[in-house]
Design an enzyme around this catalytic site. Structure first.
Site, short mmCIF file in Angstrom:
data_model
loop_
_atom_site.label_atom_id
_atom_site.label_comp_id
_atom_site.label_asym_id
_atom_site.label_seq_id
_atom_site.Cartn_x
_atom_site.Cartn_y
_atom_site.Cartn_z
N ASP A 1 1.26 -1.39 0.28
CA ASP A 1 0.45 0.29 0.42
C ASP A 1 0.80 1.18 -0.20
OD1 ASP A 1 -1.72 1.64 0.10
OD2 ASP A 1 -3.06 1.06 2.28
N HIS B 1 2.44 3.17 -8.99
CA HIS B 1 2.15 1.50 -8.77
C HIS B 1 3.24 0.77 -10.54
CE1 HIS B 1 -2.09 2.07 -7.48
NE2 HIS B 1 -2.61 2.34 -8.57
N ASN C 1 -11.10 -2.76 -5.40
CA ASN C 1 -10.34 -1.71 -5.50
C ASN C 1 -10.60 -1.11 -7.88
OD1 ASN C 1 -7.12 -2.89 -4.99
ND2 ASN C 1 -8.64 -0.88 -4.57
N TRP C 2 -12.45 -1.67 -7.79
CA TRP C 2 -13.49 -1.40 -9.27
C TRP C 2 -13.48 -0.34 -8.32
CZ3 TRP C 2 -11.83 -4.47 -13.17
CH2 TRP C 2 -11.88 -5.93 -12.64
N ARG D 1 -12.15 2.16 -7.72
CA ARG D 1 -10.73 3.40 -8.55
C ARG D 1 -11.49 4.07 -9.79
NH1 ARG D 1 -5.37 2.26 -5.60
NH2 ARG D 1 -6.83 2.09 -3.08
C1 IPE Z 1 -5.43 -2.73 -0.20
O1 IPE Z 1 -5.19 -1.21 -0.49
C2 IPE Z 1 -5.18 -3.39 -1.64
C3 IPE Z 1 -4.38 -3.19 -2.24
C4 IPE Z 1 -2.93 -3.34 -1.51
C5 IPE Z 1 -4.14 -4.37 -3.27
P1 IPE Z 1 -6.63 -0.23 -0.45
O2 IPE Z 1 -5.70 1.13 -0.33
O3 IPE Z 1 -7.34 -0.57 -1.51
O4 IPE Z 1 -7.19 -0.11 0.89
P2 IPE Z 1 -8.30 1.23 1.35
O5 IPE Z 1 -9.05 1.27 0.72
O6 IPE Z 1 -6.28 2.02 2.26
O7 IPE Z 1 -8.53 0.07 2.94
C1 IPE Z 2 -1.82 0.44 -3.11
O1 IPE Z 2 -2.00 1.48 -3.45
C2 IPE Z 2 -2.05 -0.42 -4.68
C3 IPE Z 2 -3.36 -0.79 -4.75
C4 IPE Z 2 -4.77 -1.00 -4.28
C5 IPE Z 2 -3.05 -1.64 -5.97
P1 IPE Z 2 -2.74 2.73 -3.43
O2 IPE Z 2 -2.74 2.65 -4.88
O3 IPE Z 2 -3.63 2.16 -2.26
O4 IPE Z 2 -1.84 3.76 -2.84
P2 IPE Z 2 -2.40 4.38 -1.71
O5 IPE Z 2 -3.47 4.54 -0.80
O6 IPE Z 2 -3.53 5.70 -2.29
O7 IPE Z 2 -1.76 5.51 -0.90
MG MG Z 3 -4.06 2.41 -0.49
#
Ligand code: IPE
Ligand code: IPE
Ligand code: MG
Length: 242
Positions: free
Chosen positions: A18, A35, A66-67, A69
């Protein structure tokens, strides 16, 4: 590495990768560039895991939530994971890594991505040095719901006696029934939550949280988390043995 007891290496380490978005934003870059920068972190961690002798490593690459987003970011993540497989699978194979995926493959994941996943799993299926599992379109609740649905089908078909549904049976219906529960779960980026990761499997895992943003994570951070794990006392509901 000197702090590490080689006899007490956690067999299974799971990671919540994360902080990619914040890493990019701090540099004035697009979230997707965060990413992309996470790839180096992942393969540095894999390298360190191999050196430590960790047998199972599971990484959270895309959650069922994550969908939500922006479409651009979702599209990027689908393509990125596909190209990462294409670029890295031969190397992983040569290192004796078995690559696997847990998560829902039907529905929203593009066919081409599913195809790459299946090819990579087949290519590396006989490797045993380490199993690297990608949690992709994965949700802990979805996994439990899918297991319960399978069991319900078995009950309806008369193959399963409802009185024999127990924890072991549920575990046998999860996405990777042969995968041991994670001993250690590491989450980066200073967030202290589970975010629907390995809910069933992490019942007695040790959790280590670090403020490091995922793209900055390196082998030494994995080693530090393992050292922290080795300072913990696991009780599994019992009492300390004397
Ligand atoms: C968890 O991180 C999912 C992945 C790392 C793939 P998120 O960034 O999606 O989680 P939340 O939204 O902060 O809880
Ligand atoms: C984790 O990084 C990767 C995925 C969830 C795919 P994030 O994209 O959640 O990064 P932050 O939490 O917004 O910084
Ligand atoms: Mg995150």
């Amino acid at each position: 590495m000197q702090d590490i007891d080689p006899k007490r290496i956690p067999p299974h380490v799971a990671l919540v990768m994360d902080g990619n978005g914040r890493w990019a934003q701090r540099r004035g870059l697009k979230r997707t560039e965060g990413h992309a920068a996470g790839e180096e972190a992942l393969f540095d961690a894999v390298e360190a895991a191999l050196e430590l002798g960790i047998k199972w490593m599971t990484v959270y690459a895309f959650s069922t939530e994550n969908w939500r987003r922006p479409l651009d970011e979702v599209r990027f993540l689908m393509r990125f994971n596909e190209s990462l497989l294409l670029r890295r699978r031969d190397d992983l194979h040569e290192r004796g890594v078995r690559v696997r995926f847990i998560g829902r493959r039907n529905g929203r994941v593009p066919k081409r991505v599913v195809q790459r996943i299946e090819e990579t799993e087949q290519q590396t299926a006989r490797n045993r040095r380490m199993t690297l599992t990608f949690a992709f379109n994965y949700g802990g609740r979805a996994e439990i719901a899918d297991a319960v649905r399978e069991i319900a089908r078995g009950v309806a078909a008369g193959d399963i006696d409802p009185n024999r549904v127990d924890e072991k049976m549920i575990a046998r219906h999860l996405y990777a029934p042969d995968m041991p529960d994670p001993d250690l779960v590491i989450r980066t980026s200073g967030e202290y939550r589970v975010s629907n990761y390995l809910l069933w499997e992490s019942a007695y895992s040790e959790f280590v949280f670090t403020d490091v943003l995922w793209p900055d994570f390196r082998g030494k951070d994995l080693v530090a988390a393992v050292a922290e794990f080795q300072r913990r006392e696991r009780r599994f509901g019992g009492v300390e043995e004397t």
